[in-house]
Design a protein around this motif. Structure first.
Motif, PDB file in Angstrom:
ATOM      1  N   ASN A 214       0.802  -1.217   0.000  1.00 35.86           N
ATOM      2  CA  ASN A 214       0.000   0.000   0.000  1.00 35.86           C
ATOM      3  C   ASN A 214       0.838   1.272   0.000  1.00 35.86           C
ATOM      4  OD1 ASN A 214      -2.460  -1.190  -0.117  1.00 35.86           O
ATOM      5  ND2 ASN A 214      -2.746  -1.278   2.091  1.00 35.86           N
ATOM      6  N   TYR A 215       2.062   1.220   0.602  1.00 38.66           N
ATOM      7  CA  TYR A 215       2.805   2.475   0.675  1.00 38.66           C
ATOM      8  C   TYR A 215       3.201   2.969  -0.712  1.00 38.66           C
ATOM      9  CZ  TYR A 215       6.848  -0.670   0.609  1.00 38.66           C
ATOM     10  OH  TYR A 215       7.727  -1.651   0.290  1.00 38.66           O
ATOM     11  N   VAL A 217       1.079   2.843  -3.276  1.00 42.15           N
ATOM     12  CA  VAL A 217      -0.128   3.607  -3.605  1.00 42.15           C
ATOM     13  C   VAL A 217      -0.088   4.948  -2.883  1.00 42.15           C
ATOM     14  CG1 VAL A 217      -2.637   3.665  -3.426  1.00 42.15           C
ATOM     15  CG2 VAL A 217      -1.474   1.521  -3.978  1.00 42.15           C
ATOM     16  N   GLY A 218       0.300   4.895  -1.599  1.00 41.90           N
ATOM     17  CA  GLY A 218       0.391   6.123  -0.811  1.00 41.90           C
ATOM     18  C   GLY A 218       1.318   7.132  -1.468  1.00 41.90           C
ATOM     19  N   LEU A 220       2.285   7.223  -4.545  1.00 42.61           N
ATOM     20  CA  LEU A 220       1.715   7.592  -5.841  1.00 42.61           C
ATOM     21  C   LEU A 220       0.681   8.696  -5.651  1.00 42.61           C
ATOM     22  CD1 LEU A 220       2.414   6.154  -8.470  1.00 42.61           C
ATOM     23  CD2 LEU A 220       0.306   4.857  -8.259  1.00 42.61           C
ATOM     24  N   VAL A 221      -0.171   8.530  -4.638  1.00 48.29           N
ATOM     25  CA  VAL A 221      -1.244   9.481  -4.384  1.00 48.29           C
ATOM     26  C   VAL A 221      -0.685  10.828  -3.950  1.00 48.29           C
ATOM     27  CG1 VAL A 221      -3.004   9.968  -2.655  1.00 48.29           C
ATOM     28  CG2 VAL A 221      -3.060   7.832  -3.912  1.00 48.29           C
ATOM     29  N   ARG A 222       0.474  10.793  -3.284  1.00 47.57           N
ATOM     30  CA  ARG A 222       1.103  12.054  -2.874  1.00 47.57           C
ATOM     31  C   ARG A 222       1.814  12.714  -4.047  1.00 47.57           C
ATOM     32  NH1 ARG A 222       3.813   8.915   1.429  1.00 47.57           N
ATOM     33  NH2 ARG A 222       1.899   7.881   2.094  1.00 47.57           N
ATOM     34  N   GLY A 223       1.778  12.058  -5.201  1.00 44.80           N
ATOM     35  CA  GLY A 223       2.307  12.702  -6.394  1.00 44.80           C
ATOM     36  C   GLY A 223       3.795  12.513  -6.611  1.00 44.80           C
ATOM     37  N   LEU A 224       4.373  11.450  -6.034  1.00 45.13           N
ATOM     38  CA  LEU A 224       5.791  11.191  -6.276  1.00 45.13           C
ATOM     39  C   LEU A 224       5.945  10.463  -7.608  1.00 45.13           C
ATOM     40  CD1 LEU A 224       6.904  10.118  -2.695  1.00 45.13           C
ATOM     41  CD2 LEU A 224       6.783  12.390  -3.722  1.00 45.13           C
ATOM     42  N   PRO A 226       7.325   7.823 -10.478  1.00 43.94           N
ATOM     43  CA  PRO A 226       7.629   6.398 -10.418  1.00 43.94           C
ATOM     44  C   PRO A 226       9.103   6.129 -10.111  1.00 43.94           C
ATOM     45  CG  PRO A 226       6.312   6.876 -12.352  1.00 43.94           C
ATOM     46  CD  PRO A 226       6.632   8.191 -11.723  1.00 43.94           C
ATOM     47  N   ARG A 232      13.497   5.391  -3.743  1.00 48.94           N
ATOM     48  CA  ARG A 232      13.413   5.765  -2.337  1.00 48.94           C
ATOM     49  C   ARG A 232      12.578   4.775  -1.516  1.00 48.94           C
ATOM     50  NH1 ARG A 232      15.169   9.388   1.231  1.00 48.94           N
ATOM     51  NH2 ARG A 232      13.040   9.881   1.797  1.00 48.94           N
ATOM     52  N   HIS A 233      11.576   4.179  -2.136  1.00 47.58           N
ATOM     53  CA  HIS A 233      10.625   3.411  -1.335  1.00 47.58           C
ATOM     54  C   HIS A 233      10.654   1.914  -1.627  1.00 47.58           C
ATOM     55  CE1 HIS A 233       8.716   7.002   0.384  1.00 47.58           C
ATOM     56  NE2 HIS A 233       9.032   7.551  -0.769  1.00 47.58           N
ATOM     57  N   ARG A 236      14.277   0.050  -1.254  1.00 50.82           N
ATOM     58  CA  ARG A 236      14.673  -0.060   0.135  1.00 50.82           C
ATOM     59  C   ARG A 236      13.995  -1.247   0.838  1.00 50.82           C
ATOM     60  NH1 ARG A 236      16.005   4.784   3.931  1.00 50.82           N
ATOM     61  NH2 ARG A 236      16.559   3.508   5.719  1.00 50.82           N
ATOM     62  N   ASN A 237      12.706  -1.391   0.574  1.00 46.72           N
ATOM     63  CA  ASN A 237      11.989  -2.492   1.232  1.00 46.72           C
ATOM     64  C   ASN A 237      12.157  -3.815   0.519  1.00 46.72           C
ATOM     65  OD1 ASN A 237      10.434  -1.244   3.521  1.00 46.72           O
ATOM     66  ND2 ASN A 237       9.846   0.093   1.857  1.00 46.72           N
TER      67      ASN A 237
ATOM     68  N   THR B 114       1.113  12.497 -12.496  1.00 44.85           N
ATOM     69  CA  THR B 114       1.975  12.577 -11.325  1.00 44.85           C
ATOM     70  C   THR B 114       1.984  13.995 -10.767  1.00 44.85           C
ATOM     71  OG1 THR B 114       3.372  10.817 -12.161  1.00 44.85           O
ATOM     72  CG2 THR B 114       4.342  12.275 -10.522  1.00 44.85           C
ATOM     73  N   ARG B 117      -1.401  14.644  -8.971  1.00 44.31           N
ATOM     74  CA  ARG B 117      -1.600  13.987  -7.679  1.00 44.31           C
ATOM     75  C   ARG B 117      -0.756  14.675  -6.624  1.00 44.31           C
ATOM     76  NH1 ARG B 117      -2.104   8.656 -10.725  1.00 44.31           N
ATOM     77  NH2 ARG B 117       0.146   8.677 -10.886  1.00 44.31           N
ATOM     78  N   GLY B 118      -1.301  14.792  -5.461  1.00 43.00           N
ATOM     79  CA  GLY B 118      -0.567  15.454  -4.389  1.00 43.00           C
ATOM     80  C   GLY B 118      -0.804  16.945  -4.383  1.00 43.00           C
ATOM     81  N   SER B 122      -5.555  14.570  -3.599  1.00 48.90           N
ATOM     82  CA  SER B 122      -4.789  13.632  -2.783  1.00 48.90           C
ATOM     83  C   SER B 122      -5.766  12.745  -2.024  1.00 48.90           C
ATOM     84  CB  SER B 122      -3.876  14.394  -1.830  1.00 48.90           C
ATOM     85  OG  SER B 122      -2.958  13.521  -1.255  1.00 48.90           O
ATOM     86  N   SER B 130      -0.210   1.110   6.641  1.00 50.19           N
ATOM     87  CA  SER B 130       0.286   0.446   5.445  1.00 50.19           C
ATOM     88  C   SER B 130       0.526   1.424   4.299  1.00 50.19           C
ATOM     89  CB  SER B 130      -0.693  -0.640   5.005  1.00 50.19           C
ATOM     90  OG  SER B 130      -1.838  -0.052   4.449  1.00 50.19           O
ATOM     91  N   TYR B 131      -0.017   2.643   4.414  1.00 56.53           N
ATOM     92  CA  TYR B 131       0.185   3.593   3.330  1.00 56.53           C
ATOM     93  C   TYR B 131       1.411   4.471   3.543  1.00 56.53           C
ATOM     94  CZ  TYR B 131      -4.082   2.093   1.202  1.00 56.53           C
ATOM     95  OH  TYR B 131      -5.028   1.318   0.585  1.00 56.53           O
ATOM     96  N   LEU B 132       2.147   4.191   4.619  1.00 59.32           N
ATOM     97  CA  LEU B 132       3.413   4.885   4.839  1.00 59.32           C
ATOM     98  C   LEU B 132       4.526   3.850   4.772  1.00 59.32           C
ATOM     99  CD1 LEU B 132       2.171   7.068   7.793  1.00 59.32           C
ATOM    100  CD2 LEU B 132       3.006   7.978   5.618  1.00 59.32           C
ATOM    101  N   ASN B 133       5.674   4.276   4.304  1.00 58.80           N
ATOM    102  CA  ASN B 133       6.799   3.354   4.182  1.00 58.80           C
ATOM    103  C   ASN B 133       7.304   2.948   5.572  1.00 58.80           C
ATOM    104  OD1 ASN B 133       9.269   2.130   3.690  1.00 58.80           O
ATOM    105  ND2 ASN B 133       9.627   3.365   1.866  1.00 58.80           N
ATOM    106  N   SER B 135       9.970   1.574   6.464  1.00 60.77           N
ATOM    107  CA  SER B 135      11.420   1.633   6.670  1.00 60.77           C
ATOM    108  C   SER B 135      11.958   3.047   6.784  1.00 60.77           C
ATOM    109  CB  SER B 135      12.137   0.924   5.526  1.00 60.77           C
ATOM    110  OG  SER B 135      11.675  -0.385   5.415  1.00 60.77           O
ATOM    111  N   LYS B 149       7.195  18.311  -4.475  1.00 58.32           N
ATOM    112  CA  LYS B 149       6.065  19.002  -5.099  1.00 58.32           C
ATOM    113  C   LYS B 149       6.188  20.513  -5.020  1.00 58.32           C
ATOM    114  CE  LYS B 149       3.204  16.705  -6.519  1.00 58.32           C
ATOM    115  NZ  LYS B 149       3.170  15.899  -7.769  1.00 58.32           N
TER     116      LYS B 149
END
Ligand code: ATP
Ligand code: MG
Lengths: 318, 301, 290
Positions: A214-215, A217-218, A220-224, A226, A232-233, A236-237, B114, B117-118, B122, B130-133, B135, B149
């Motif tokens: 899900n992160y 999607v998170g 993506l939704v924040r506009g980062l 690809p 970054r995300h 790493r995981n 892209t 979004r944000g 948003s 689960s929607y935050l990383n 790590s 942004k």
């Protein structure tokens, strides 16, 4: 602070490992029933002479006392003396360690870099022709045992193209980087195939499953973008399993040195282990095994620390 | 972005001048340009070639709130994801249009999506952890959005991220900034997720069951926070919920969905107090039976 | 599960190759056209009608040696696998039920075994404890057993903690039925995957050891040994390592393929695959009618 905690936890895991491993190693002598007397005196020795020599080596003392003596010596870097020629085993192993470490580290670097490139490329285009081509290639090299790869490499580069020497070793400080590399690149490549295959596979799986989280999607939704999401995300995981695999693979990398050193005529510790084992030189074999376990444990400590830095969440509750 | 953080920080008084219309000037708001216009959107699954969402339409102007209620699996989440352009694999918008700030989403390049979004639209979801990383510390994840942004420098981004964490009413924002998701509670995480979602000053925020998993008091606090954002920053909200109380408290307009169809749509009072469709009546009566206690707690607070 | 594995093309291929190799192991020595140990004067010749794969440095028929040597590899790999299964799976399952001391102890031992460079240990142990391929294989089996320990422990833990087993028991299902229906369904697939994987590892180890000449008496042919003797004569017969190497690789590949096939039919990934295929088919169908 976190690093220290991870370090402490890893050490706590590896101390029992080291204990059990050295114990098993030491028990080998008792299990084998070999004795320096047979080597020095031959088969026809009298029981008296045998007993005499065994007490010289301290072999008539209780097992646990012997183990404890040996273990404390090991902690001081003393691995005892050879039954065959009385030479200091630490020195003997030290002589071969340069070759073996050169090959192992180069193999690790090659394997990680190649595996990384293949794994990420495949993961970024799952299901495409490129992905399937890479998966196929990885499958082929994963089923090639180190000695088969070694033979193939000798055939191509030494016998066929006559580009590289088919064996031998020149240390860095004697021949410079060029000569050193020419001698270790083929054995390192032979060893690296297994690493390439495992890193590529684990990385692909790890990245593909990280992309499902899900992160992503998170982000993506924040506009980062690809690209940023990947580096970054996801990376790493998704890297965790591949890193962990490196830790698990390392022992077989060290072990496979026996084979590659045989093929390429290198006098490393794998060769030393094989020769000593064939000669029944128990302390020498024990020395090599202890050194190899120490290498594995150290390497895994490093991996654990890196893992702890990269994916702190996975460290909790371990 | 600073306007948002500041206005939210300075208090919840709706009479204070927000950047856009406050709810009192409702008549003006309805005539304003819609920031989000969804027209007869249909969503199809390519796996079994089924239509899952069968025509959803609504418009959203700044400072307004649209609610979507309906049973599980009725297509609420899919509708939201279609608006954001993040449908799961093998799903597609088969008919209808979605305009965000006047632009047809279907015609946008990935790069433009892209960018949109944000900063224009948003979202926050259920299960915020689960929607935050997992790590990366949560603070840097908010700062990252501000850097990317808004082109802010590292230190500036950090400062603004801490400000945002304070704006979503987190105690000790400096500490929260350095924590990982597993070190925070569900309510705190939802606040962090909202902070991350509004970090680039979007005009529309979609809250898909953002309060479902939280306990009643925390849920009320998050709803207050969303109301704050609407009032002070002129944020337009799409609120998805199972909970009619949430809808009653926050929304101007409600859509009731069932099996992919909108069975009833209209102003909140009309739908809740004069339901025309049987299914809406069922929802309300169920709510009265099982959710009464919850509802009463909210009314009192 | 067997039927579902066989319904996959990869599963059929894997089982086919493994069966062929097994057949080779059983019948190989009988099929060998010549005495694999008989030396002759025409050494290091290329393939011919009399010697399909040529002769080695002592003039022995390579094809016959290859067939004769298959038994050692197959039996060795099976020994490794069965040993690992018994030594790993039994404590793995028991570790969930026998209390904390046993659990802690077996976990530490498993950690240790993983950390041992097993080829090095196998070489050392085999040479010190007496030269026999069976000893070597049993030792190797112990060294690779942590895989089974982990897998069976994880599966048992999952079953022991799961509520559906409890629910089934409460709702009146018999214990036998629950074990057949739920416990096996959970424990068997990962163990089957581990079995196939270990079989592949076993082949690699057997051939590596026999390549080094460990655990085999010199004239006796083995796949690894064939490769080792070819190594010294690459200048004369550069194509010699081809067939034995290919045989080893095909066997290992088939084992891995089987592991993947079992995983595919028993896990989540199977469903994703099916979905992608269905979506593609639908798109094609839609395109065709339009
Ligand atoms: N990723 C997916 N893969 C397959 N099917 C999906 C996926 N997401 C949703 N669906 C299907 O689409 C339909 C609508 O799902 P959606 O998530 O929009 O429902 P929802 O109204 O949000 O339900 P809930 O209130 O439970 O969140 C469901 O029937 C579901 O089975
Ligand atoms: Mg939903």
């Amino acid at each position: 602070m976190r690093v220290l905690a991870i370090f402490g936890r890893s050490v706590a895991i590896f101390i029992p490992v080291f204990f059990v491993a050295t114990f098993v190693t030491f028990a080998l002598r008792a299990l084998s029933g070999l004795s320096p007397a047979r080597i020095q005196l031959g088969e026809s020795a009298t029981t008296e002479a045998i007993a005499n020599i065994e007490s010289q080596w301290g072999l008539d003392r209780p097992f646990l006392v012997q183990y404890w003596d040996w273990f404390t010596d090991v902690l001081h870097g003393q691995l005892g003396t050879s039954w065959v020629n009385g030479a200091d085993i630490s020195t003997l192993i030290g002589l071969g360690l340069g070759v073996s470490l050169s090959v192992a580290i180069l193999a690790l670097v090659l394997g990680t870099v190649l595996g990384f490139v293949l794994g990420t490329t495949a993961a970024l285009r799952p299901g495409t022709l490129l992905d399937r081509a890479i998966t196929g290639f990885v499958t082929v090299i994963s089923v090639m045992p180190a000695f088969v790869v070694g033979i193939v490499l000798v055939e191509i580069f030494a016998v066929g193209l006559d580009l590289l020497p088919s064996g031998g070793y020149v240390p860095l400080e004697e021949g410079g980087v060029g000569l050193w590399l020419a001698h270790v690149i083929l054995p390192a490549l032979a060893l690296s195939f297994d690493v390439v295959a495992d890193v590529a596979r684990q990385l692909r799986t790890g990245l593909v499953s990280a992309y499902r989280e899900n992160y992503v999607v998170g982000a993506l939704v924040r506009g980062l973008s690809p690209r940023r999401i990947f580096f970054r995300h996801v990376l790493r995981n998704g890297m965790g399993p591949a890193l962990a695999t490196l830790g698990i693979k390392f022992p077989s990398l060290v072990g496979a040195a026996v084979v590659t050193e045989w093929i390429f005529g290198l006098q490393g510790f794998g060769r030393f282990a094989n020769d000593s084992a064939q000669a029944g030189d128990v302390p020498a074999v024990q020395g090599v095994l202890v050194v190899s376990v120490a290498m594995v444990v150290t390497f895994n400590l490093l991996i654990n620390i890196v893992l702890g830095r990269v994916t702190p969440a996975s460290q909790r509750g371990v | 972005m600073t306007t948002l953080a500041k206005s939210t920080l300075t208090g919840t008084d709706p009479t204070e001048t927000g950047p856009t219309e406050s709810p009192e000037t409702g008549a003006a708001a309805t005539t304003a340009e819609p920031v989000l216009a969804v027209r007869d959107v249909r969503i199809r699954s390519q796996v079994d070639d089924r239509e899952i969402v069968k025509g959803v339409s609504f418009e959203l102007t700044p400072g307004k709130v649209v609610g979507i209620v309906g049973e599980s699996g009725s297509g609420k989440t899919l509708t939201c994801r279609a608006v954001l352009g993040i449908l799961p694999p093998h799903f597609e918008v088969s008919a209808g249009t979605i305009h965000v700030a006047g632009e047809d989403v279907a015609t946008l390049e990935p790069r433009q999506l892209t960018a949109m979004r944000g900063s224009t639209i948003s979202a926050v979801f259920q299960d915020p952890a689960s929607y935050l990383n997992p790590s990366i510390q949560v603070g840097p994840q908010i700062a990252e959005v501000i850097r990317v942004k808004k082109g802010a420098k590292r230190r500036e981004a950090r400062r603004r991220a801490v400000e945002l964490l304070a704006a979503v009413h987190l105690r000790d924002p400096e500490l929260v900034y350095t924590q990982y998701t597993y070190e925070l509670s569900g309510g705190m995480l939802q606040r962090v997720l909202i902070a991350a979602a509004i970090a680039a000053d979007p005009r529309v925020l979609i809250a898909d069951e953002a309060t479902t998993a939280l306990d009643v008091t925390v849920q009320a606090e998050i709803l207050d926070l969303l109301a704050d954002l609407r009032d002070n920053a002129g944020l337009a909200l799409v609120v998805v919920s199972h909970d009619l109380a949430v809808v009653a408290q926050l929304c101007d307009e409600v859509l009731v969905m069932r099996e992919g169809e909108v069975v009833e749509q209209g102003p909140t009072e009309q739908v809740l107090y004069h339901p025309r469709h049987d299914y809406t009546r069922l929802l309300i009566s169920e709510h009265e039976q099982y959710g009464l206690e919850k509802f009463l707690t909210r009314e009192q607070s | 599960m067997v039927r579902r594995v066989l319904s996959l093309a990869s599963g059929r291929l894997a089982v086919g190759i493994l069966l062929a190799i097994a057949l080779l192991a059983i019948l190989g020595p009988l099929l060998a056209p010549q005495d694999p140990l008989a030396t002759s004067d025409n050494s290091l010749t290329g393939p011919s009608a009399a010697h399909w794969l040529g002769t080695d440095y002592l003039g022995r028929d390579v094809f016959s040696r290859l067939l004769d040597g298959s038994r050692v590899s197959v039996v060795g790999a099976l020994e490794v696998t069965l040993m690992a299964l018994v030594v790993g799976a039994v404590p793995g399952i028991l570790s969930v039920y026998l209390g904390r001391v046993f659990e802690w102890l077996t976990l530490r031992i498993a950690d240790t075994l993983i950390a041992l460079p097993f080829l090095l240990f196998a070489v050392a142990v085999t040479a010190l404890l007496g030269n026999g391929i069976t000893q070597a294989m049993l030792v190797t089996g112990v060294l690779v057993s942590p895989l089974f320990y982990r897998v069976s422990r994880a599966a048992t833990l999952a079953v022991a903690r799961s509520q559906y087993v409890e629910a089934a028991l409460i709702s009146g299902a018999s214990l036998g039925w629950v074990i057949r229906r739920h416990v096996w369904a959970k424990v068997l697939p990962p163990i089957a995957v581990a079995l196939a994987q270990t079989l592949g590892v076993g082949f690699i180890i057997v051939s590596s050891l026999s390549f080094l000449g460990i655990g085999v008496q010199p004239p006796e042919p083995t796949w690894g040994g064939l490769l080792a003797s070819d190594l010294g004569y690459l200048d004369y017969r550069p194509s010699a390592p081809f067939v034995p190497a290919l045989l080893i690789m095909a066997t290992v590949w088939a084992s891995n393929l089987l592991a993947d096939a079992i995983r595919d039919v028993s896990g989540e990934s199977g469903r994703a695959l099916v979905n992608t295929r269905k979506a593609k088919a639908n798109q094609l169908a839609a395109g065709g009618t339009a």
